[in-house]
Design a protein around this motif. Structure first.
Motif, PDB file in Angstrom:
ATOM      1  N   ILE A  55       0.846  -1.195   0.000  1.00  0.00           N
ATOM      2  CA  ILE A  55       0.000   0.000   0.000  1.00  0.00           C
ATOM      3  C   ILE A  55       0.885   1.251   0.000  1.00  0.00           C
ATOM      4  N   ASP A  56       0.658   2.100  -0.989  1.00  0.00           N
ATOM      5  CA  ASP A  56       1.476   3.301  -1.138  1.00  0.00           C
ATOM      6  C   ASP A  56       0.830   4.537  -0.530  1.00  0.00           C
ATOM      7  N   VAL A  57      -0.483   4.614  -0.555  1.00  0.00           N
ATOM      8  CA  VAL A  57      -1.177   5.777  -0.006  1.00  0.00           C
ATOM      9  C   VAL A  57      -2.570   5.373   0.458  1.00  0.00           C
ATOM     10  N   VAL A  58      -3.005   5.965   1.557  1.00  0.00           N
ATOM     11  CA  VAL A  58      -4.339   5.731   2.090  1.00  0.00           C
ATOM     12  C   VAL A  58      -5.066   7.073   2.151  1.00  0.00           C
ATOM     13  N   PHE A  59      -6.208   7.141   1.482  1.00  0.00           N
ATOM     14  CA  PHE A  59      -7.086   8.298   1.565  1.00  0.00           C
ATOM     15  C   PHE A  59      -8.268   7.929   2.461  1.00  0.00           C
ATOM     16  N   HIS A  60      -8.745   8.877   3.242  1.00  0.00           N
ATOM     17  CA  HIS A  60      -9.923   8.608   4.066  1.00  0.00           C
ATOM     18  C   HIS A  60     -10.761   9.870   4.205  1.00  0.00           C
ATOM     19  N   ALA A  61     -12.033   9.687   4.514  1.00  0.00           N
ATOM     20  CA  ALA A  61     -12.918  10.819   4.765  1.00  0.00           C
ATOM     21  C   ALA A  61     -12.552  11.453   6.103  1.00  0.00           C
ATOM     22  N   PRO A  62     -12.808  12.754   6.279  1.00  0.00           N
ATOM     23  CA  PRO A  62     -12.472  13.429   7.543  1.00  0.00           C
ATOM     24  C   PRO A  62     -13.519  13.214   8.631  1.00  0.00           C
ATOM     25  N   LEU A  63     -13.825  11.953   8.917  1.00  0.00           N
ATOM     26  CA  LEU A  63     -14.738  11.584   9.999  1.00  0.00           C
ATOM     27  C   LEU A  63     -14.006  10.607  10.914  1.00  0.00           C
ATOM     28  N   GLN A  64     -14.414  10.569  12.182  1.00  0.00           N
ATOM     29  CA  GLN A  64     -13.716   9.698  13.135  1.00  0.00           C
ATOM     30  C   GLN A  64     -13.667   8.248  12.669  1.00  0.00           C
ATOM     31  N   ARG A  65     -14.788   7.738  12.224  1.00  0.00           N
ATOM     32  CA  ARG A  65     -14.862   6.309  11.913  1.00  0.00           C
ATOM     33  C   ARG A  65     -13.967   5.920  10.730  1.00  0.00           C
ATOM     34  N   THR A  66     -13.845   6.809   9.749  1.00  0.00           N
ATOM     35  CA  THR A  66     -12.991   6.489   8.610  1.00  0.00           C
ATOM     36  C   THR A  66     -11.519   6.722   8.942  1.00  0.00           C
ATOM     37  N   ALA A  67     -11.247   7.778   9.706  1.00  0.00           N
ATOM     38  CA  ALA A  67      -9.862   8.046  10.113  1.00  0.00           C
ATOM     39  C   ALA A  67      -9.327   6.921  10.994  1.00  0.00           C
ATOM     40  N   GLN A  68     -10.167   6.414  11.900  1.00  0.00           N
ATOM     41  CA  GLN A  68      -9.736   5.333  12.789  1.00  0.00           C
ATOM     42  C   GLN A  68      -9.540   4.026  12.022  1.00  0.00           C
ATOM     43  N   SER A  69     -10.407   3.774  11.044  1.00  0.00           N
ATOM     44  CA  SER A  69     -10.231   2.571  10.222  1.00  0.00           C
ATOM     45  C   SER A  69      -8.948   2.666   9.409  1.00  0.00           C
ATOM     46  N   ALA A  70      -8.663   3.852   8.877  1.00  0.00           N
ATOM     47  CA  ALA A  70      -7.418   4.050   8.134  1.00  0.00           C
ATOM     48  C   ALA A  70      -6.212   3.807   9.031  1.00  0.00           C
ATOM     49  N   ALA A  71      -6.297   4.289  10.275  1.00  0.00           N
ATOM     50  CA  ALA A  71      -5.194   4.087  11.217  1.00  0.00           C
ATOM     51  C   ALA A  71      -4.960   2.603  11.481  1.00  0.00           C
ATOM     52  N   GLY A  72      -6.032   1.835  11.538  1.00  0.00           N
ATOM     53  CA  GLY A  72      -5.890   0.394  11.731  1.00  0.00           C
ATOM     54  C   GLY A  72      -5.188  -0.268  10.564  1.00  0.00           C
ATOM     55  N   ILE A  73      -5.559   0.141   9.345  1.00  0.00           N
ATOM     56  CA  ILE A  73      -4.918  -0.404   8.151  1.00  0.00           C
ATOM     57  C   ILE A  73      -3.435  -0.045   8.129  1.00  0.00           C
ATOM     58  N   LEU A  74      -3.134   1.185   8.534  1.00  0.00           N
ATOM     59  CA  LEU A  74      -1.751   1.679   8.481  1.00  0.00           C
ATOM     60  C   LEU A  74      -0.817   0.966   9.454  1.00  0.00           C
ATOM     61  N   LYS A  75      -1.371   0.245  10.421  1.00  0.00           N
ATOM     62  CA  LYS A  75      -0.512  -0.535  11.304  1.00  0.00           C
ATOM     63  C   LYS A  75       0.258  -1.597  10.523  1.00  0.00           C
ATOM     64  N   SER A  76      -0.330  -2.046   9.428  1.00  0.00           N
ATOM     65  CA  SER A  76       0.350  -3.027   8.576  1.00  0.00           C
ATOM     66  C   SER A  76       1.194  -2.360   7.501  1.00  0.00           C
ATOM     67  N   PHE A  77       0.956  -1.052   7.265  1.00  0.00           N
ATOM     68  CA  PHE A  77       1.683  -0.329   6.223  1.00  0.00           C
ATOM     69  C   PHE A  77       2.119   1.035   6.760  1.00  0.00           C
ATOM     70  N   PRO A  78       3.011   1.048   7.740  1.00  0.00           N
ATOM     71  CA  PRO A  78       3.381   2.295   8.424  1.00  0.00           C
ATOM     72  C   PRO A  78       4.075   3.325   7.540  1.00  0.00           C
ATOM     73  N   ASP A  79       4.595   2.908   6.395  1.00  0.00           N
ATOM     74  CA  ASP A  79       5.302   3.842   5.521  1.00  0.00           C
ATOM     75  C   ASP A  79       4.395   4.470   4.459  1.00  0.00           C
ATOM     76  N   ALA A  80       3.136   4.082   4.449  1.00  0.00           N
ATOM     77  CA  ALA A  80       2.216   4.609   3.432  1.00  0.00           C
ATOM     78  C   ALA A  80       1.914   6.085   3.677  1.00  0.00           C
ATOM     79  N   GLU A  81       1.715   6.803   2.600  1.00  0.00           N
ATOM     80  CA  GLU A  81       1.294   8.203   2.665  1.00  0.00           C
ATOM     81  C   GLU A  81      -0.169   8.248   3.114  1.00  0.00           C
ATOM     82  N   VAL A  82      -0.558   9.282   3.842  1.00  0.00           N
ATOM     83  CA  VAL A  82      -1.940   9.407   4.336  1.00  0.00           C
ATOM     84  C   VAL A  82      -2.505  10.761   3.928  1.00  0.00           C
TER      85      VAL A  82
END
Length: 231
Positions: A55-82
């Protein structure tokens, strides 16, 4: 670099616990994930990692639920752009936003049945009409009559998804991009597919589920839809 450009559309995790009153959660109802919802985001990341996606980049909506889900995904891809993307923000359901789902079913059913209501029409019949309208929304992206005010936003979402996909192809060719959003928005991503090609099954993504689009240099195809990793 891969010859395939991927766009992975993810629906955020659970926002309600078992036994909670389920609400119609739109853009005006910015609530956080439950503990299970947080784990679902992490499970999506692990699932994508197991499939050897980088994963190279993660886009998410500016809401708590989407930001938190993105953060969970990023635990596996800590170097991805957000990044955030406004168009990924869930629909505003107007007077139904934040209301119990049963109340929403009833109101939508009243609007659907407005020319056929008699003194004998039961509340269960009205709820059934509302439920049928929501089923069409989930399977065909046809707005219930009670949500006609969303027609403009729904129409724009198709062009928004197309513009976003064009950006992915232009800026991230051969890479994998994740878009974390809500159910009301994710279903319109089907516009990326060639005319006459449909998604398999329902347009609806389950909470904590994802779909994978792939671009081969000519057109997009859906490689998977409604994949929900086990916790």
């Amino acid at each position: 670099m891969s010859d395939v450009t991927r766009l992975i559309v993810v629906r955020h995790g659970n926002t309600f616990n078992s036994g909670d009153v389920i609400l119609r959660v739109g853009s005006a109802t910015d609530i956080p994930l439950t503990e299970k919802g947080m784990l679902q985001g992490e499970a999506v990341g692990k699932s994508l990692q197991q499939q050897n996606y980088s994963i190279d980049v993660v886009f998410h909506a500016p809401l708590q639920r989407t930001a938190q889900s993105a953060a969970g995904i990023l635990k596996s891809f800590p170097d991805a752009e957000v990044n955030t993307a406004e168009f990924l923000t869930e629909l505003d359901y107007g007077q139904d936003d934040g209301k119990p789902e049963d109340d929403v079913l009833l109101r939508l059913g009243v609007v659907e049945s407005r020319n056929a209501i008699t003194p004998q029409t039961s509340l269960d019949e009205l709820r059934a009409a509302g439920k049928a309208a929501l089923k069409k929304w989930d399977s065909e992206a046809i707005l219930p009559a009670g949500w006609d005010f969303l027609a403009g936003r729904a129409a724009k979402l198709e062009s928004d998804w197309q513009e976003f996909a064009d950006k992915v192809v232009a800026d991230y060719a051969g890479k994998t991009v994740v878009a974390v959003t809500s159910n009301g928005i994710a279903r319109f991503s089907k516009v990326l597919l060639p005319q006459g090609v449909a998604l398999d099954g329902s347009l609806k993504l389950a909470t904590g589920a994802y779909g994978v689009y792939e671009y081969d240099g000519k057109c997009w195809r859906c490689a998977a839809w409604n994949v929900r990793p086990e916790l």
